[in-house]
Design a protein around this motif. Structure first.
Motif, PDB file in Angstrom:
ATOM      1  N   GLY A 127      10.268  -3.009   7.507  1.00 36.18           N
ATOM      2  CA  GLY A 127       9.423  -3.659   6.517  1.00 36.18           C
ATOM      3  C   GLY A 127       9.975  -4.911   5.870  1.00 36.18           C
ATOM      4  N   PHE A 128      11.149  -5.389   6.309  1.00 41.21           N
ATOM      5  CA  PHE A 128      11.760  -6.516   5.605  1.00 41.21           C
ATOM      6  C   PHE A 128      10.925  -7.790   5.734  1.00 41.21           C
ATOM      7  CE2 PHE A 128      15.049  -9.980   5.375  1.00 41.21           C
ATOM      8  CZ  PHE A 128      15.240  -9.897   4.000  1.00 41.21           C
ATOM      9  N   GLU A 129      10.396  -8.064   6.908  1.00 45.23           N
ATOM     10  CA  GLU A 129       9.611  -9.282   7.094  1.00 45.23           C
ATOM     11  C   GLU A 129       8.374  -9.273   6.200  1.00 45.23           C
ATOM     12  OE1 GLU A 129       7.382 -11.861  10.638  1.00 45.23           O
ATOM     13  OE2 GLU A 129       8.662 -10.139  11.134  1.00 45.23           O
ATOM     14  N   GLU A 130       7.664  -8.157   6.160  1.00 53.85           N
ATOM     15  CA  GLU A 130       6.480  -8.071   5.306  1.00 53.85           C
ATOM     16  C   GLU A 130       6.856  -8.231   3.832  1.00 53.85           C
ATOM     17  OE1 GLU A 130       2.993  -4.876   4.023  1.00 53.85           O
ATOM     18  OE2 GLU A 130       4.198  -4.488   5.819  1.00 53.85           O
ATOM     19  N   SER A 131       7.961  -7.599   3.424  1.00 56.99           N
ATOM     20  CA  SER A 131       8.404  -7.707   2.033  1.00 56.99           C
ATOM     21  C   SER A 131       8.767  -9.143   1.688  1.00 56.99           C
ATOM     22  CB  SER A 131       9.612  -6.801   1.793  1.00 56.99           C
ATOM     23  OG  SER A 131       9.280  -5.441   1.968  1.00 56.99           O
ATOM     24  N   LEU A 132       9.465  -9.810   2.592  1.00 62.31           N
ATOM     25  CA  LEU A 132       9.868 -11.192   2.343  1.00 62.31           C
ATOM     26  C   LEU A 132       8.659 -12.109   2.254  1.00 62.31           C
ATOM     27  CD1 LEU A 132      12.196 -13.228   2.051  1.00 62.31           C
ATOM     28  CD2 LEU A 132      12.192 -13.457   4.548  1.00 62.31           C
ATOM     29  N   ASP A 133       7.701 -11.946   3.144  1.00 64.41           N
ATOM     30  CA  ASP A 133       6.514 -12.807   3.109  1.00 64.41           C
ATOM     31  C   ASP A 133       5.694 -12.582   1.844  1.00 64.41           C
ATOM     32  OD1 ASP A 133       7.105 -14.091   5.458  1.00 64.41           O
ATOM     33  OD2 ASP A 133       5.835 -12.823   6.707  1.00 64.41           O
ATOM     34  N   LEU A 134       5.597 -11.336   1.390  1.00 64.91           N
ATOM     35  CA  LEU A 134       4.874 -11.075   0.156  1.00 64.91           C
ATOM     36  C   LEU A 134       5.624 -11.674  -1.036  1.00 64.91           C
ATOM     37  CD1 LEU A 134       2.550  -9.826  -1.375  1.00 64.91           C
ATOM     38  CD2 LEU A 134       3.767  -7.619  -1.315  1.00 64.91           C
ATOM     39  N   GLY A 140       5.001 -18.462  -4.726  1.00 68.25           N
ATOM     40  CA  GLY A 140       4.453 -19.792  -4.486  1.00 68.25           C
ATOM     41  C   GLY A 140       2.976 -19.963  -4.711  1.00 68.25           C
ATOM     42  N   ARG A 141       2.242 -18.869  -4.856  1.00 68.79           N
ATOM     43  CA  ARG A 141       0.788 -18.999  -4.986  1.00 68.79           C
ATOM     44  C   ARG A 141       0.316 -18.589  -6.373  1.00 68.79           C
ATOM     45  NH1 ARG A 141      -0.681 -15.752   0.564  1.00 68.79           N
ATOM     46  NH2 ARG A 141       0.269 -17.213   2.048  1.00 68.79           N
ATOM     47  N   GLU A 142      -0.816 -19.120  -6.757  1.00 70.33           N
ATOM     48  CA  GLU A 142      -1.403 -18.750  -8.039  1.00 70.33           C
ATOM     49  C   GLU A 142      -1.987 -17.345  -7.981  1.00 70.33           C
ATOM     50  OE1 GLU A 142      -4.784 -20.329 -11.226  1.00 70.33           O
ATOM     51  OE2 GLU A 142      -4.323 -21.486  -9.421  1.00 70.33           O
ATOM     52  N   ARG A 143      -2.563 -16.986  -6.838  1.00 70.45           N
ATOM     53  CA  ARG A 143      -3.147 -15.663  -6.676  1.00 70.45           C
ATOM     54  C   ARG A 143      -2.605 -15.054  -5.391  1.00 70.45           C
ATOM     55  NH1 ARG A 143      -7.232 -14.602 -10.050  1.00 70.45           N
ATOM     56  NH2 ARG A 143      -8.146 -13.017  -8.698  1.00 70.45           N
ATOM     57  N   VAL A 144      -2.402 -13.748  -5.397  1.00 70.70           N
ATOM     58  CA  VAL A 144      -1.806 -13.086  -4.248  1.00 70.70           C
ATOM     59  C   VAL A 144      -2.446 -11.710  -4.076  1.00 70.70           C
ATOM     60  CG1 VAL A 144       0.079 -12.059  -5.584  1.00 70.70           C
ATOM     61  CG2 VAL A 144       0.384 -12.461  -3.144  1.00 70.70           C
ATOM     62  N   SER A 145      -2.567 -11.272  -2.821  1.00 76.69           N
ATOM     63  CA  SER A 145      -3.075  -9.939  -2.535  1.00 76.69           C
ATOM     64  C   SER A 145      -2.197  -9.316  -1.465  1.00 76.69           C
ATOM     65  CB  SER A 145      -4.535  -9.995  -2.054  1.00 76.69           C
ATOM     66  OG  SER A 145      -4.638 -10.770  -0.868  1.00 76.69           O
ATOM     67  N   GLY A 146      -2.252  -7.979  -1.384  1.00 81.94           N
ATOM     68  CA  GLY A 146      -1.498  -7.265  -0.373  1.00 81.94           C
ATOM     69  C   GLY A 146      -2.391  -6.856   0.774  1.00 81.94           C
ATOM     70  N   GLU A 147      -2.098  -7.385   1.957  1.00 81.99           N
ATOM     71  CA  GLU A 147      -2.949  -7.119   3.112  1.00 81.99           C
ATOM     72  C   GLU A 147      -2.147  -6.647   4.311  1.00 81.99           C
ATOM     73  OE1 GLU A 147      -4.885 -10.850   3.640  1.00 81.99           O
ATOM     74  OE2 GLU A 147      -6.068 -10.688   1.797  1.00 81.99           O
ATOM     75  N   GLY A 148      -0.920  -6.179   4.061  1.00 86.71           N
ATOM     76  CA  GLY A 148      -0.059  -5.762   5.155  1.00 86.71           C
ATOM     77  C   GLY A 148      -0.064  -4.263   5.362  1.00 86.71           C
ATOM     78  N   GLU A 149       0.867  -3.807   6.201  1.00 89.41           N
ATOM     79  CA  GLU A 149       0.943  -2.386   6.539  1.00 89.41           C
ATOM     80  C   GLU A 149       1.463  -1.554   5.370  1.00 89.41           C
ATOM     81  OE1 GLU A 149       3.322   0.473   9.752  1.00 89.41           O
ATOM     82  OE2 GLU A 149       3.233  -1.706  10.048  1.00 89.41           O
ATOM     83  N   ARG A 150       2.395  -2.123   4.597  1.00 95.22           N
ATOM     84  CA  ARG A 150       3.061  -1.356   3.531  1.00 95.22           C
ATOM     85  C   ARG A 150       2.601  -1.742   2.134  1.00 95.22           C
ATOM     86  NH1 ARG A 150       5.814  -2.591   7.711  1.00 95.22           N
ATOM     87  NH2 ARG A 150       6.883  -0.941   8.897  1.00 95.22           N
ATOM     88  N   PHE A 151       2.005  -2.893   1.986  1.00 93.39           N
ATOM     89  CA  PHE A 151       1.546  -3.346   0.676  1.00 93.39           C
ATOM     90  C   PHE A 151       0.078  -3.737   0.788  1.00 93.39           C
ATOM     91  CE2 PHE A 151       6.072  -4.362   0.954  1.00 93.39           C
ATOM     92  CZ  PHE A 151       6.552  -3.710  -0.169  1.00 93.39           C
ATOM     93  N   ARG A 152      -0.763  -2.960   0.116  1.00 95.36           N
ATOM     94  CA  ARG A 152      -2.196  -3.240   0.131  1.00 95.36           C
ATOM     95  C   ARG A 152      -2.715  -3.139  -1.299  1.00 95.36           C
ATOM     96  NH1 ARG A 152      -4.060  -3.685   5.104  1.00 95.36           N
ATOM     97  NH2 ARG A 152      -6.199  -3.692   4.351  1.00 95.36           N
ATOM     98  N   ALA A 232       6.301 -19.858   3.924  1.00 98.84           N
ATOM     99  CA  ALA A 232       5.131 -19.048   3.593  1.00 98.84           C
ATOM    100  C   ALA A 232       4.986 -18.921   2.093  1.00 98.84           C
ATOM    101  CB  ALA A 232       5.269 -17.668   4.227  1.00 98.84           C
ATOM    102  N   GLY A 233       3.816 -19.251   1.589  1.00 96.67           N
ATOM    103  CA  GLY A 233       3.569 -19.125   0.162  1.00 96.67           C
ATOM    104  C   GLY A 233       3.828 -20.391  -0.615  1.00 96.67           C
ATOM    105  N   HIS A 234       4.420 -21.413   0.020  1.00103.21           N
ATOM    106  CA  HIS A 234       4.688 -22.675  -0.664  1.00103.21           C
ATOM    107  C   HIS A 234       3.886 -23.789  -0.003  1.00103.21           C
ATOM    108  CE1 HIS A 234       7.762 -20.946  -3.092  1.00103.21           C
ATOM    109  NE2 HIS A 234       8.509 -20.622  -2.074  1.00103.21           N
TER     110      HIS A 234
END
Length: 359
Positions: A127-134, A140-152, A232-234
């Motif tokens: 899960g490190f890649e998904e955690s890092l991208d989130l 970096g973003r004003e709004r964020v959502s969780g759409e991955g395997e471990r964070f939704r 990602a995110g910037h």
């Protein structure tokens, strides 16, 4: 060129945790006074190797006790925390410190921490890649959502946001993490357990894996740049600065190299023995700690442990061989708070000027 101190809050035998943490804070203040550029705080759980279980918390306190130095985490463990919560904490420290906070993250290890905090072995292994991208999105973003395997989770507004994009440094000990850091344009933190040749190989691997069009020479530090690279995110930048990798090492200065090496070869095993034995696997896998005596010898051989001239020459050699121009030095190796502060003062007065004059 940047030179910082690395503070694991090392728990030597007989030291009370409060004494260890207080000594780490005093060491950070001494580092600012001695002319170091930054202070990096480690994070460990349930062990004496490092007595700080929350690098972000101690970093916040150190920011309040200092005026000039950058203070960072080396590292906050992504496998045992929620990336959005960590982004919120980083944004607070960025705002209240006027940009002096720096976030470092890592995958951590297969330790009992995963059981205690309920994140599990799968999060560490896959899960490190998904955690890092989130984390990057939340920074970096004003709004964020969780759409991955471990964070939704549904979209939320990030409040506060950093005053400027925060570019995390990533602890890299494997080829996979090198490739991931390169793909995201994030600088690496290279550990003190490897020498210059292995560090240089990781820098070359990073450059080879970097995305087309992204400069990754490892010769400049994002702290000295006008804006972040595109990750990602910037927001994308058309003239992104080079990625500034960091190299960790041990540093101890004495009148002679023989005296410095003798002191650390006596003191380090007292910390490394019980400290490294504190790592407990989360599952039934075998774990054999490094031999503390041999590891102490290795650290003294690889890093700036010696006379002022020897320390400066060793640091300059690391810079030349690796291309990394940001060094972070573990200065607590003598196991005594007074000796740590004296070591910091001597490094600042007798070693740093030599390095900066020739780097």
């Amino acid at each position: 060129m940047r030179i910082g101190v690395f503070l694991p809050a090392a728990g030597f035998p007989g030291m009370d945790p409060g004494e260890v943490l207080g000594a780490a804070v005093r060491a950070a203040v001494a580092a600012e006074r001695a002319g170091f550029d930054d202070v990096w705080i480690a994070e460990h759980h349930f062990m004496t190797y490092g007595m700080c279980p929350s690098a972000v918390t101690l970093a916040g306190y150190v920011l309040g006790r200092t005026d000039r130095v950058t203070v960072g985490t080396a590292v906050s463990v992504l496998s045992t925390c929620h990336p959005v919560a960590l982004a919120e904490q980083a944004a607070i420290l960025d705002r209240v410190s006027a940009g002096r906070f720096r976030l470092g993250v890592g995958r951590g290890g297969p330790w009992v921490d995963l059981e205690v905090f309920g994140t599990g072995l799968d999060r560490y292994e896959h899960g490190f890649e998904e955690s890092l991208d989130l984390l990057l999105a939340a920074l970096g973003r004003e709004r964020v959502s969780g759409e991955g395997e471990r964070f939704r989770f549904r979209e939320v507004t990030m409040v506060p946001r950093p005053a400027r994009p925060v570019l995390p440094v990533v602890a890299a000990t494997s080829a996979g993490t090198v490739r991931l850091a390169a793909a995201r344009g994030l600088p690496m933190l290279l550990g003190m357990h490897i020498g210059d040749a292995d560090k240089a190989a990781m820098v070359r691997a990073y450059a080879a894996a970097a995305s087309p069009g992204r400069h990754a020479s490892g010769t400049a530090d994002p702290l000295d740049a006008d804006g972040p690279p595109a990750v990602a995110g910037h927001p994308a930048q058309t003239d992104a600065p080079a990625v500034g990798h960091m190299a960790a090492g041990v540093a101890y200065v004495a009148d002679t190299t023989r005296e410095a090496v003798g002191a650390l070869r006596e003191s380090l095993p007292r910390w490394l023995g019980p400290g490294l034995a504190g790592y407990r696997p989360v599952d039934g896998r075998a774990y054999v700690p490094k031999d503390p005596v041999e590891y102490a010898r290795l650290l003294c051989r690889l890093h700036p442990v010696g006379s002022p001239e020897h320390c400066a020459d060793t640091m300059l050699a690391t810079i030349e061989r690796t291309g990394v121009r940001h060094l972070v030095l573990l200065v607590e190796g003598a196991g005594d708070p007074a000796l740590t502060c004296r070591n910091i003062a001597r490094l600042g007065a007798e070693v740093l000027p030599r390095v900066r004059a020739h780097a």
